[in-house]
Scaffold this active site. Structure first.
Site, PDB file in Angstrom:
ATOM      1  CG  HIS A 167      19.687  27.422  12.888  1.00 35.59           C
ATOM      2  ND1 HIS A 167      20.575  28.262  12.262  1.00 35.59           N
ATOM      3  CD2 HIS A 167      19.002  26.776  11.903  1.00 35.59           C
ATOM      4  CE1 HIS A 167      20.447  28.122  10.947  1.00 35.59           C
ATOM      5  NE2 HIS A 167      19.500  27.223  10.703  1.00 35.59           N
ATOM      6  CB  THR A 193      19.141  64.368  30.604  1.00 32.36           C
ATOM      7  OG1 THR A 193      19.457  65.632  31.192  1.00 32.36           O
ATOM      8  CG2 THR A 193      19.489  64.405  29.117  1.00 32.36           C
ATOM      9  CG  ASP A 219      25.920  61.607  33.233  1.00 32.40           C
ATOM     10  OD1 ASP A 219      26.150  60.388  33.243  1.00 32.40           O
ATOM     11  OD2 ASP A 219      25.164  62.158  32.405  1.00 32.40           O
ATOM     12  N   GLY A 261      23.263  64.680  37.144  1.00 35.33           N
ATOM     13  CA  GLY A 261      23.512  64.355  35.747  1.00 35.33           C
ATOM     14  C   GLY A 261      24.447  65.315  35.038  1.00 35.33           C
ATOM     15  CG  LEU A 274      27.163  54.929  29.136  1.00 41.00           C
ATOM     16  CD1 LEU A 274      27.842  53.565  29.109  1.00 41.00           C
ATOM     17  CD2 LEU A 274      26.557  55.252  27.769  1.00 41.00           C
ATOM     18  CG  LEU A 308       9.738  62.582  39.099  1.00 42.02           C
ATOM     19  CD1 LEU A 308       8.977  61.552  39.917  1.00 42.02           C
ATOM     20  CD2 LEU A 308      10.837  63.221  39.934  1.00 42.02           C
ATOM     21  N   GLY A 337      25.471  62.893  18.202  1.00 44.45           N
ATOM     22  CA  GLY A 337      25.359  63.543  16.907  1.00 44.45           C
ATOM     23  C   GLY A 337      24.935  62.590  15.807  1.00 44.45           C
TER      24      GLY A 337
END
Length: 471
Positions: free
Chosen positions: A449, A44, A317, A148, A324, A41, A189
């Protein structure tokens, strides 16, 4: 009789498994169909995308640091050697741990995993073809498509599984390529180019457009190219790739320059990373009456993820918007909650993106180019990491934070970060934009800081007042 469910999800990636788990948490009976032959599961992202690539990016970054940066910190090391087999095994272990975690969540919330390829039959039915060819049918009141995307293969540069391949192949090069040619200057890439450059490969990037990272703010894109060039990557922009020929253990890529000059590049591996397209093969969309754009592959949905077919929905997708994993996850959760009677929403203007090169790139909202195109008056606040005490201490001073605010209302319209741990710094900006906050809101939040987050506060202060404190 077919098994009856409240929801059948086709696709076990970030969108699909999130939808399945959330729906099960809301007491719906859920099944999730996953086609991967190893029954893993996570889609991609977990298997051959986000997670393994980040594992290699972190490992290669440590190798690069050991070779070239530790000495500046007063740390002396002996001979340093790369054990690529161990690095790849670690990557695979990270993947298996996380995919196993999803399986564990399915078991915990009683989501039924069904392994095989799902196909819409219409009438609330899904046919599942298992790896051995056997078929079964699931019935559901609601079906969610979450399959996807897949890498775009160039017709004149077919993948051969060895010399020419996709990002999936580039996760498993062994040995390290002597010369890696990357076709495409996008984030996929460049991330993988960074991995193999750090591990010793010569890397050449061929990009058809006038600049790399076209999704990024233009100023960020230009600076990234300068930084990556200093790191040793070679770029050829406005270069049209025309083909590739394999001879022996070498592959030669042919191309044309902007002025039509013939070019050729010879290496031992070619990574084709020219984009991704929705994965719809075999889903039976047309027969089921699901409308989709034939050119882009995108499935048409309304604001509630409904397709043109009754009871069929789509996310991730497959539909419009950035490809994303976190966008798909949020859509999956929102869909499940809507199905459960809740009224959640997604603010698509506040979805961040991250590019995991080093230094990292992150952004949320609009770029300067987009604001100019829209005719929006805006102010810019910019703070360089070289003026950050923490960045100096880390020896990581490349880059900056840029805050774009509405000139009239001071509302934050976009934030673009190029620098160390930009992937983490962007979260504060997403929160501010989600609540329609201003540059002043960021500036008036006290940032510890010394931290990298102070750079964000200073950039916001400059966008608000025009005057930073520490620069």
């Amino acid at each position: 009789m077919a098994e009856q469910y409240d929801l059948v999800v086709i696709g076990g990636g970030p969108g699909g498994y999130a939808a399945a788990i959330r729906a099960a948490q809301l007491k719906l009976k859920v099944a999730c169909v996953e086609k991967r032959p190893n029954k893993a599961l996570g889609g991609t992202c977990l298997n051959v995308g986000c997670i393994p690539s980040k594992a290699l990016l972190d490992s290669s970054e440590m190798y690069e640091t050991t070779l070239h940066k530790l000495g500046r910190h007063g740390i002396k090391v002996g001979s340093v050697a790369l054990d690529l087999d161990a690095m790849l095994k670690r990557k695979d272990k990270v993947v298996s741990d996380l995919t196993g975690g999803v399986a564990g969540l399915f078991k915990k919330y009683k989501v039924t995993p069904v392994y095989g390829t799902g196909k819409l039959l219409g009438g609330g039915k899904v046919e599942v073809t298992a790896a051995d060819g056997s078929k079964s049918v699931l019935e559901a009141k609601n079906i969610l498509l979450a399959t996807g995307s897949e890498s775009v293969e160039l017709p004149f540069m077919k993948y051969d599984g060895k010399f020419i391949g996709s990002s999936t192949d580039a996760l498993n090069y062994n040995p390290v390529p002597k010369h890696l040619i990357v076709v495409g200057g996008g984030y996929i890439g460049l991330e993988l180019a960074s991995v193999w450059k750090r591990l010793g490969a010569k890397v050449t990037v061929l990009e058809f457009l006038p600049r790399i990272l076209t999704i990024a703010d233009g100023e960020v894109s230009a600076e990234v190219q300068k930084i990556l060039t200093r790191q040793g990557l070679e770029f050829h922009l406005e270069t049209k790739v025309t083909g590739a020929t394999v001879k022996g253990d070498q592959v030669t890529v042919t191309a044309q320059s902007k002025d039509g000059k013939a070019l050729s590049f010879t290496g031992d591996r070619v990574l084709v990373a020219v984009g991704r397209r929705p994965y719809t093969a075999g889903l039976g969309l047309e027969a089921a009456g699901v409308k989709f754009d034939a050119k882009s592959g995108r499935v048409e949905v309304d604001s509630h993820f409904k397709t043109s077919a009754a009871g069929v929905y789509a996310i991730g997708d497959l539909i419009a918007g950035p490809m994303l994993a976190h966008k798909a996850t949020e859509e999956g959760i929102v869909f499940a909650e809507q199905l459960g009677g809740m009224k959640p929403h997604i603010n698509y203007d506040a979805i961040p993106s991250v590019i995991y090169i080093w230094p990292e790139v992150s952004s949320v909202g609009l770029t300067e180019e987009q604001l100019k195109e829209k005719g929006v008056e805006y102010r810019v606040g910019k703070f360089k990491f070289i003026a950050s005490g923490r960045a100096k201490a880390m020896d990581e001073t490349d880059g900056w934070v840029k805050v774009l605010a509405d000139a009239k209302t001071d509302r934050v319209l976009g934030v673009h970060i190029l620098g160390p741990r930009a992937s983490d710094l962007i979260a504060e900006c997403v929160t501010i934009m989600e609540y329609k906050g201003s540059a002043e809101d960021i500036a008036r939040c006290t940032h510890s800081h010394p931290t990298l987050s102070e750079a964000l506060g200073e950039a916001a202060r400059m966008a608000w007042t025009g005057v930073p404190i520490n620069s």
